[in-house]
Scaffold this motif. Structure first.
Motif, mmCIF file in Angstrom:
data_model
loop_
_atom_site.group_PDB
_atom_site.id
_atom_site.type_symbol
_atom_site.label_atom_id
_atom_site.label_comp_id
_atom_site.label_asym_id
_atom_site.label_seq_id
_atom_site.Cartn_x
_atom_site.Cartn_y
_atom_site.Cartn_z
ATOM 1 N N UNK A 292 0.845 -1.186 0.000
ATOM 2 C CA UNK A 292 0.000 0.000 0.000
ATOM 3 C C UNK A 292 0.880 1.235 0.000
ATOM 4 N N UNK A 293 0.302 2.333 -0.425
ATOM 5 C CA UNK A 293 1.041 3.587 -0.467
ATOM 6 C C UNK A 293 0.114 4.767 -0.611
ATOM 7 N N UNK A 294 0.606 5.933 -0.282
ATOM 8 C CA UNK A 294 -0.156 7.158 -0.455
ATOM 9 C C UNK A 294 0.821 8.316 -0.578
ATOM 10 N N UNK A 295 0.350 9.409 -1.171
ATOM 11 C CA UNK A 295 1.248 10.544 -1.353
ATOM 12 C C UNK A 295 0.540 11.740 -1.934
ATOM 13 N N UNK A 296 1.309 12.803 -2.088
ATOM 14 C CA UNK A 296 0.815 14.041 -2.670
ATOM 15 C C UNK A 296 1.867 14.670 -3.547
ATOM 16 N N UNK A 297 1.423 15.437 -4.550
ATOM 17 C CA UNK A 297 2.324 16.050 -5.524
ATOM 18 C C UNK A 297 1.776 17.416 -5.893
ATOM 19 N N UNK A 298 2.672 18.378 -6.146
ATOM 20 C CA UNK A 298 2.228 19.690 -6.608
ATOM 21 C C UNK A 298 3.261 20.302 -7.536
ATOM 22 N N UNK A 299 2.768 21.107 -8.456
ATOM 23 C CA UNK A 299 3.609 21.853 -9.386
ATOM 24 C C UNK A 299 2.981 23.221 -9.578
ATOM 25 N N UNK A 300 3.786 24.285 -9.405
ATOM 26 C CA UNK A 300 3.299 25.651 -9.576
ATOM 27 C C UNK A 300 4.283 26.436 -10.432
ATOM 28 N N UNK A 301 3.742 27.172 -11.399
ATOM 29 C CA UNK A 301 4.550 27.966 -12.327
ATOM 30 C C UNK A 301 4.039 29.396 -12.325
ATOM 31 N N UNK A 302 4.975 30.343 -12.195
ATOM 32 C CA UNK A 302 4.598 31.760 -12.192
ATOM 33 C C UNK A 302 5.511 32.520 -13.142
ATOM 34 N N UNK A 303 4.920 33.136 -14.157
ATOM 35 C CA UNK A 303 5.668 33.973 -15.091
ATOM 36 C C UNK A 303 5.679 35.402 -14.558
ATOM 37 N N UNK A 304 6.787 35.769 -13.930
ATOM 38 C CA UNK A 304 6.885 37.102 -13.332
ATOM 39 C C UNK A 304 6.741 38.165 -14.411
ATOM 40 N N UNK A 305 7.476 38.005 -15.483
ATOM 41 C CA UNK A 305 7.384 38.864 -16.657
ATOM 42 C C UNK A 305 7.913 38.070 -17.836
ATOM 43 N N UNK A 306 8.139 38.744 -18.946
ATOM 44 C CA UNK A 306 8.567 38.040 -20.155
ATOM 45 C C UNK A 306 9.952 37.424 -20.009
ATOM 46 N N UNK A 307 10.733 37.855 -19.006
ATOM 47 C CA UNK A 307 12.110 37.384 -18.869
ATOM 48 C C UNK A 307 12.333 36.476 -17.665
ATOM 49 N N UNK A 308 11.372 36.375 -16.768
ATOM 50 C CA UNK A 308 11.584 35.618 -15.539
ATOM 51 C C UNK A 308 10.429 34.656 -15.284
ATOM 52 N N UNK A 309 10.779 33.413 -14.979
ATOM 53 C CA UNK A 309 9.792 32.402 -14.618
ATOM 54 C C UNK A 309 10.244 31.697 -13.350
ATOM 55 N N UNK A 310 9.281 31.428 -12.448
ATOM 56 C CA UNK A 310 9.541 30.704 -11.211
ATOM 57 C C UNK A 310 8.738 29.416 -11.236
ATOM 58 N N UNK A 311 9.347 28.335 -10.722
ATOM 59 C CA UNK A 311 8.686 27.033 -10.745
ATOM 60 C C UNK A 311 8.972 26.305 -9.442
ATOM 61 N N UNK A 312 7.940 25.704 -8.840
ATOM 62 C CA UNK A 312 8.086 24.910 -7.631
ATOM 63 C C UNK A 312 7.446 23.548 -7.875
ATOM 64 N N UNK A 313 8.191 22.477 -7.600
ATOM 65 C CA UNK A 313 7.689 21.113 -7.702
ATOM 66 C C UNK A 313 8.013 20.406 -6.391
ATOM 67 N N UNK A 314 7.032 19.720 -5.805
ATOM 68 C CA UNK A 314 7.254 19.042 -4.524
ATOM 69 C C UNK A 314 6.442 17.751 -4.478
ATOM 70 N N UNK A 315 6.948 16.794 -3.726
ATOM 71 C CA UNK A 315 6.265 15.509 -3.577
ATOM 72 C C UNK A 315 6.575 14.904 -2.223
ATOM 73 N N UNK A 316 5.580 14.234 -1.641
ATOM 74 C CA UNK A 316 5.743 13.415 -0.441
ATOM 75 C C UNK A 316 4.985 12.112 -0.669
ATOM 76 N N UNK A 317 5.602 10.974 -0.322
ATOM 77 C CA UNK A 317 4.868 9.719 -0.406
ATOM 78 C C UNK A 317 5.461 8.683 0.541
ATOM 79 N N UNK A 318 4.612 7.689 0.863
ATOM 80 C CA UNK A 318 5.038 6.572 1.700
ATOM 81 C C UNK A 318 4.526 5.284 1.067
ATOM 82 N N UNK A 319 5.378 4.249 1.094
ATOM 83 C CA UNK A 319 5.020 2.955 0.527
ATOM 84 C C UNK A 319 5.394 1.849 1.504
#
Length: 739
Positions: A292-319
């Motif tokens: 058995x296992x369970x977990x969570x995942x997320x991805x967020x992208x933010x275009x500050x302007x035409x020259x800058x982009x920020x990205x966050x990716x995170x995950x937690x899981x247990x098996x």
């Protein structure tokens, strides 16, 4: 001492600010008329095939256009200009590439139309690395591929990839790298981990590279899995509920949701799974095999302007996995794993073609193996915890004929290993009770520089070098030069490629001392410090586009020193990493992909013929010094591996997808059985699905429909020997809704 090192590495990466996270590429080109005169101020729109990701620009006075930070995947590019007919072309983008398109606009007729090219140019033209792209639609429709613990998205589509003794192998080895948005998530615990690196349902596009890697890679030779996760650009405030139920009391469920604005996109999911059929069983009977296992995942992208982009990716899981047993055996071993990572990326575009990316990360991995105190002849327990702090910083400069990349990658690792042993057969071993703890630490820093030069429109040359420094119980430095070339035959568009290079794979953090070393010595075992694996690779290949079909063939030879493997301690399911003096792996591979056939479906074929040999003694890790001299078959050698499958669109908004797998048999590890290899085996998988409107879809999947059971592997690893899985049948419901 390594926590200050990790801080220093992170500071160095953030301040030195040297690429491009390699899940992205650059697309550029020239728009001209039938007389090859440049067309200025034409509108160029780049649109993803499977999401709402779009970029728009206009051509310069010289007819040139340029898109930076384009995620890997499949696209359509549309060019339009007043007084000309619009032109649309298909395009496949691979990481780190910079294709140059030449798009011709014809003078508009009285009834203006859009001209669509029927055949995309081969993506392989821009890279000497044999690469397979698998989309989220293929993952969803391939039988069993979307299940949390499934690796069918790799084994079905990548030649030379197979799953045996509960571990993925590619090209004869199991040292592979998982990348998120082009950033490697380090994990040195190859002998202990069983859980999935990422839930397949969270993947937008999977890019699989096998050999001939550019200099920005180098820590794992046998396969690189570059994940472009789902971002939310394919959603508009939409959620999806996935429910699965099948035999062996299995279920695999997920709730995901995502959306986007012009500047911000988000995606998140939670998942859970369980089954009475977890790991491969030592006999045809399925006993003590819950998972058995369970977990969570997320991805967020933010275009500050035409020259800058920020990205966050995170995950937690247990098996959690029970270790399967044979009939009449009384054991209750289990393996619990916890894993989590967080990755932050900043992409800065200074000018067209000049892009900087900085990506700090943190990765946590914990493995807890527990045995019953009554196990015979001994009961072993282990808790292994690893922390990784590091980052990647890369700079990409693309101009004229050059695609220049340079960067840094590094991490510090702290490991804590607790080991205990109870001997239930007097004289067979030494107790390690109370358990003992070791706390090794180490770090790795690598720098690389590489350039791809397009000498002509049909000839490209690649050259680069990667310098690696590793420091732990052993200190090592490695220089890894790599050169390659690709040649496109005009008009035919056949692409020939060649590569020669060196690779260095840092060793796992593993050591034993004190009571544990005494217990090993009592079993005529010893421990030799582990050194890094050093590989030399030759590879040649050709890509042939023909009437929309793509045929790719390659041949390779890998010579390894200090080849990584694993060995069990006493008569237990606990394993320590080892190195073998040498290995020689060679083979040839074939992939075939069709276009849409009469708008009804597609077919694919992957085939591998290879030979995996080990040579000499065990020269690192836990050993009994009895491996012997001369060449011998590695335990996961399989001479022929074939997958044939496809997807067919049926009436009434329904579809069918299939996969036929044939394996000629893995190495026979039992001298009492005849032959070098075990028996060949064939399985058939199938999915039937139907959409009920736009919101509801239902599918029925059968894996190993014929229920053919064979002994896959008789080397001693988790649970002893291994049989292939019995027939599995499950139903999946997908419900999509807006919020």
């Amino acid at each position: 001492m390594f926590r200050p090192i990790s801080f220093f590495v992170g500071l160095l990466l953030l301040c030195a600010g040297t690429l491009l996270a390699t899940a992205v590429a650059t697309v550029r080109g020239i728009v001209h008329d039938s007389q090859h005169r440049p067309i200025a101020d034409a509108e160029v729109v780049l649109k993803a095939e499977h999401s709402e990701f779009t970029q728009t620009t206009r051509t310069s006075a010289e007819g040139e256009f340029h898109f930076d930070s384009v995620p890997i995947g499949e696209y359509r590019i549309t060019v339009s200009k007043a007084d000309f007919g619009a032109q649309e072309e298909k395009l496949t983008v691979l990481s780190g590439t910079a294709p140059i398109l030449h798009i011709e606009l014809k003078v508009a007729k009285q009834a203006q139309t859009v001209t669509v090219t029927s055949e995309a140019p081969p993506a392989q033209e821009e890279s000497v690395t044999p690469t397979t792209l698998v989309t989220r639609e293929e993952i969803a429709e391939t039988p069993g591929a979307a299940q949390s613990n499934s690796l069918a998205m790799i084994t079905n589509y990548v030649p030379g990839a197979y799953y045996t003794h509960d571990q993925l192998h590619v090209r004869g080895g199991h040292q592979v790298s998982w990348l998120i948005d082009g950033v490697s998530i380090p994990n040195t615990n190859i002998a202990s981990n069983l859980g999935p690196q990422i839930d397949p349902k969270d993947i937008d596009t999977l890019e699989v590279q096998r050999g001939s890697y550019s200099a920005e890679y180098g820590d794992r030779t046998y396969g690189i899995f570059n994940v472009a996760p789902r971002t939310g650009f394919e959603r508009n405030n939409e959620a999806e509920l996935i429910l699965t139920a099948g035999n062996f009391c299995q279920t695999d469920d997920q709730l995901n949701f995502g959306g986007h604005t012009n500047r911000f996109a988000y995606y998140a999911s939670v998942n859970g799974n369980r089954s009475d059929l977890g790991l491969q069983t030592p006999t045809s009977a399925v006993i003590h095999d819950q998972a058995n296992g369970y977990g969570g995942f997320t991805s967020m992208t933010y275009n500050v302007d035409a020259r800058n982009q920020l990205r966050l990716v995170a995950q937690l899981r247990q098996d959690f996995y029970q270790i399967p047993i044979t009939p009449g055996q009384i054991q209750s071993d289990s393996n619990k794993e916890r894993d989590g990572f967080v990755l932050f990326t900043w992409v800065r575009t200074f000018s067209p073609g000049l892009v900087l990316t900085v990506s700090p990360f943190y990765h946590y991995n914990n493995v807890n193996y527990a045995s019953s105190p009554t196990d015979f002849p001994s009961s072993a327990t282990e808790t292994l915890t690893s922390n990784y702090e590091g980052g990647q910083a890369n700079l990409s400069w693309i101009a004229k004929r050059n695609n220049l990349r340079a960067g840094l990658f590094g991490f510090a690792e702290q490991s804590s290993q607790l080991f205990g042993l109870l001997c239930n057969q007097p004289g067979s071993c030494n107790n390690v009770n109370p358990p003992v703890t070791t706390s090794p630490a180490g770090g790795l820093t690598a720098a690389y520089v590489e350039d791809q030069i397009k000498l002509t429109s049909w000839l490209s040359v690649d050259g680069g070098i990667r310098q690696t420094h590793y420091s732990a119980e052993v200190v090592e430095n490695a220089s890894s030069p790599r050169v390659g070339a690709s040649l496109r035959i005009p008009k035919l568009n056949w692409v020939f490629r060649a590569f020669y290079g060196h690779f260095y794979q840092a060793p796992p953090l593993s050591t034993i001392s004190g009571p544990l070393l005494d217990a090993a010595n009592n079993q005529n075992l010893g421990f030799i410090p582990l050194h890094g694996e050093r590989d030399e690779e030759h590879q040649y290949g050709v890509t042939v586009p023909l009437w929309g079909w793509t045929i790719d063939a390659d041949t390779f030879l890998t010579r390894a020193k200090n080849f990584f493997d694993h060995n069990n301690f006493n008569n237990s399911n606990l394993f320590f990493p080892i190195t073998i003096q040498g290995a020689r792996i060679n083979g040839w591979e074939l992939t075939l992909r069709s276009p849409q056939i009469r708008k009804r479906g597609q077919v694919y074929l992957t085939y591998s013929n290879q030979l995996a040999l080990g040579f000499g003694n065990i020269n690192g890790g836990l050993t009994d010094f009895s491996f012997g001299n001369g060449f011998g078959l590695l335990d996961h050698d399989q001479r022929n591996t074939l997958h044939l499958g496809g997807q067919l669109t049926l009436p009434w908004r329904s579809y069918a997808s299939t996969d036929i797998y044939y394996g000629s048999g893995f190495t026979n590890g039992d001298s009492s059985l005849p032959g070098d290899h075990l028996q060949p085996h064939t399985t058939f998988d199938m999915t039937l699905g139907k959409d009920f409107g736009e919101r509801v879809s239902l599918s029925v999947t059968g894996l190993n429909v014929g229920n053919r059971r064979v002994l896959l592997d008789n080397s001693f690893t988790f649970g002893g020997t291994h049989y292939n899985n019995p027939r599995e049948i499950f139903v999946q419901l997908r419900y999509r809704f807006h919020y």
